[in-house]
Scaffold this motif. Sequence first.
Motif, short mmCIF file in Angstrom:
data_model
loop_
_atom_site.label_atom_id
_atom_site.label_comp_id
_atom_site.label_asym_id
_atom_site.label_seq_id
_atom_site.Cartn_x
_atom_site.Cartn_y
_atom_site.Cartn_z
N PHE A 183 -39.47 -14.57 5.64
CA PHE A 183 -38.38 -14.45 4.68
C PHE A 183 -37.20 -15.29 5.16
O PHE A 183 -36.86 -15.26 6.36
CB PHE A 183 -37.95 -12.99 4.52
N LEU A 184 -36.59 -16.00 4.24
CA LEU A 184 -35.46 -16.87 4.57
C LEU A 184 -34.20 -16.06 4.76
O LEU A 184 -33.82 -15.25 3.91
CB LEU A 184 -35.25 -17.91 3.47
N ALA A 185 -33.52 -16.27 5.89
CA ALA A 185 -32.22 -15.66 6.14
C ALA A 185 -31.16 -16.75 5.99
O ALA A 185 -30.95 -17.55 6.90
CB ALA A 185 -32.18 -15.05 7.53
N GLU A 186 -30.54 -16.80 4.83
CA GLU A 186 -29.58 -17.87 4.57
C GLU A 186 -28.31 -17.71 5.39
O GLU A 186 -27.69 -18.69 5.79
CB GLU A 186 -29.24 -17.91 3.07
N GLU A 187 -27.93 -16.47 5.64
CA GLU A 187 -26.72 -16.20 6.43
C GLU A 187 -27.10 -15.38 7.65
O GLU A 187 -27.41 -14.19 7.54
CB GLU A 187 -25.69 -15.44 5.59
N PRO A 188 -27.12 -15.99 8.84
CA PRO A 188 -27.57 -15.28 10.04
C PRO A 188 -26.50 -14.35 10.61
O PRO A 188 -25.99 -14.54 11.70
CB PRO A 188 -27.90 -16.41 11.01
N SER A 189 -26.16 -13.33 9.84
CA SER A 189 -25.17 -12.33 10.26
C SER A 189 -25.73 -10.96 9.93
O SER A 189 -26.72 -10.83 9.20
CB SER A 189 -23.84 -12.54 9.53
N ILE A 190 -25.10 -9.91 10.45
CA ILE A 190 -25.57 -8.55 10.16
C ILE A 190 -25.57 -8.30 8.65
O ILE A 190 -26.55 -7.79 8.09
CB ILE A 190 -24.70 -7.51 10.89
N ILE A 191 -24.49 -8.69 7.99
CA ILE A 191 -24.40 -8.49 6.54
C ILE A 191 -25.48 -9.30 5.83
O ILE A 191 -26.13 -8.82 4.89
CB ILE A 191 -23.00 -8.87 6.03
N GLY A 192 -25.69 -10.53 6.28
CA GLY A 192 -26.70 -11.39 5.67
C GLY A 192 -28.09 -10.78 5.78
O GLY A 192 -28.86 -10.78 4.80
N TYR A 193 -28.42 -10.25 6.95
CA TYR A 193 -29.74 -9.64 7.14
C TYR A 193 -29.86 -8.31 6.39
O TYR A 193 -30.95 -7.96 5.91
CB TYR A 193 -30.03 -9.44 8.62
N THR A 194 -28.75 -7.59 6.27
CA THR A 194 -28.77 -6.36 5.46
C THR A 194 -29.13 -6.70 4.02
O THR A 194 -29.98 -6.05 3.40
CB THR A 194 -27.41 -5.65 5.52
N ASN A 195 -28.51 -7.74 3.50
CA ASN A 195 -28.78 -8.16 2.13
C ASN A 195 -30.23 -8.62 1.96
O ASN A 195 -30.88 -8.30 0.96
CB ASN A 195 -27.83 -9.29 1.72
N THR A 196 -30.73 -9.38 2.95
CA THR A 196 -32.12 -9.85 2.87
C THR A 196 -33.09 -8.68 2.92
O THR A 196 -34.07 -8.64 2.16
CB THR A 196 -32.42 -10.82 4.04
N ALA A 197 -32.84 -7.71 3.81
CA ALA A 197 -33.72 -6.54 3.90
C ALA A 197 -33.69 -5.71 2.62
O ALA A 197 -34.72 -5.21 2.16
CB ALA A 197 -33.31 -5.69 5.10
N GLN A 198 -32.51 -5.58 2.02
CA GLN A 198 -32.41 -4.86 0.76
C GLN A 198 -33.26 -5.52 -0.31
O GLN A 198 -33.97 -4.86 -1.08
CB GLN A 198 -30.95 -4.80 0.31
N SER A 199 -33.23 -6.86 -0.34
CA SER A 199 -34.04 -7.61 -1.30
C SER A 199 -35.53 -7.40 -1.04
O SER A 199 -36.33 -7.29 -1.98
CB SER A 199 -33.69 -9.10 -1.20
N ILE A 200 -35.91 -7.34 0.23
CA ILE A 200 -37.31 -7.10 0.59
C ILE A 200 -37.76 -5.73 0.08
O ILE A 200 -38.85 -5.59 -0.49
CB ILE A 200 -37.51 -7.20 2.11
N PHE A 201 -36.94 -4.70 0.26
CA PHE A 201 -37.31 -3.36 -0.19
C PHE A 201 -37.50 -3.30 -1.71
O PHE A 201 -38.37 -2.59 -2.21
CB PHE A 201 -36.23 -2.35 0.23
N VAL A 202 -36.72 -4.11 -2.43
CA VAL A 202 -36.80 -4.11 -3.89
C VAL A 202 -37.97 -4.96 -4.39
O VAL A 202 -38.74 -4.55 -5.27
CB VAL A 202 -35.48 -4.61 -4.51
N ASN A 203 -38.12 -6.15 -3.81
CA ASN A 203 -39.07 -7.14 -4.34
C ASN A 203 -40.39 -7.25 -3.58
O ASN A 203 -41.35 -7.86 -4.08
CB ASN A 203 -38.41 -8.52 -4.37
N SER A 204 -40.45 -6.69 -2.37
CA SER A 204 -41.69 -6.79 -1.57
C SER A 204 -42.03 -5.42 -0.99
O SER A 204 -41.99 -5.21 0.23
CB SER A 204 -41.50 -7.82 -0.44
N PRO A 205 -42.41 -4.49 -1.86
CA PRO A 205 -42.64 -3.12 -1.39
C PRO A 205 -43.82 -2.97 -0.45
O PRO A 205 -43.97 -1.93 0.22
CB PRO A 205 -42.89 -2.35 -2.70
#
Length: 327
Positions: free
Chosen positions: A202-224
Amino acid sequence: MNAQKKVFICTMLIIVLVLVFMLSRYFVPPKDNVEASYQPDSTYRFVCIYSGSSDYYKYSLKEGLDKAAEELNAWVKFYKFKSFEVDKHCEALDKAIAAKVDGIITNIPSNDAIRSYIEAAHDNNIPVITIESDLPDSKRISFVGTNSYAFGVEAGKLMSSATGGKSKTAIFRNIDGSRFNLKNQGFQNNIRNNPGMSYELFLAEEPSIIGYTNTAQSIFVNSPQIDSFFCSDTESTLGVVRAMIEFNKTNNVVIGSGDSKEILKYIKNGIIYASLVEDPYLIGYLSIGNLLKYKKGESISECVNPDIIILSKENIDSVLSARKDKE
């Protein structure tokens, strides 16, 4: 004393005071960000600049630097910043180069930002040792830290143990593809021959805690189908766990990295299965030793790889007890 002489003396005093003030501030960041270990008759002046989120890592790194300075008769100044304070990190590097120190130790909070300073130091005959993360294609003289590929292999073993050899793991890559390459390769190669284990990048566009939180949230929604995460740095570890808590997904398995207070708390609570970390004390000690050898014309290893430390629920109580009052 006539008026002209008084004016001249006052002017000179002002100039002297200004110069003293400037020199006292030059090469000195805010007091809470810099510490020094001075040996009065030392020949070499070294600087270590570290940006990270773990206070304990900084504490132990400084202990290792101090011990080496004491035993090897070195002068060491230690800059410490938060992981997001890349500008301050670069400013400290710039001042160290301008001051023509005898050697620099630095971690790599940003590949592109730090690379140019390593090149500048090299052009000024100042050797640079990288720690924690490496830039092998730069002009640094040595890297002291865990082997990134071995880190990934160990994480794969832990994931297999945690999931019974059945998992669909999310791993991260950043935009330029360089940040996690070796760790990801080690992880991927370790689980490759296990038919019950797979991974998705999965692409992490912003390598920060907030950025990874957003990416993980997207994974939970779109990649169950994802049921586990390999997080190869502190920011991704914390970002994923915060998203897990928000989405009530704490049954997902996390193999993380880092030893901040928050990460240790999540290990104790069973939210993080295990976290892989380095020995910062040994890294600090060995870095000074390598710089001194280099300055004396002795041969040094291009890579020095201390062992990886694994933190888990089995040893977390002893770790917390040992670290009491050190953060």
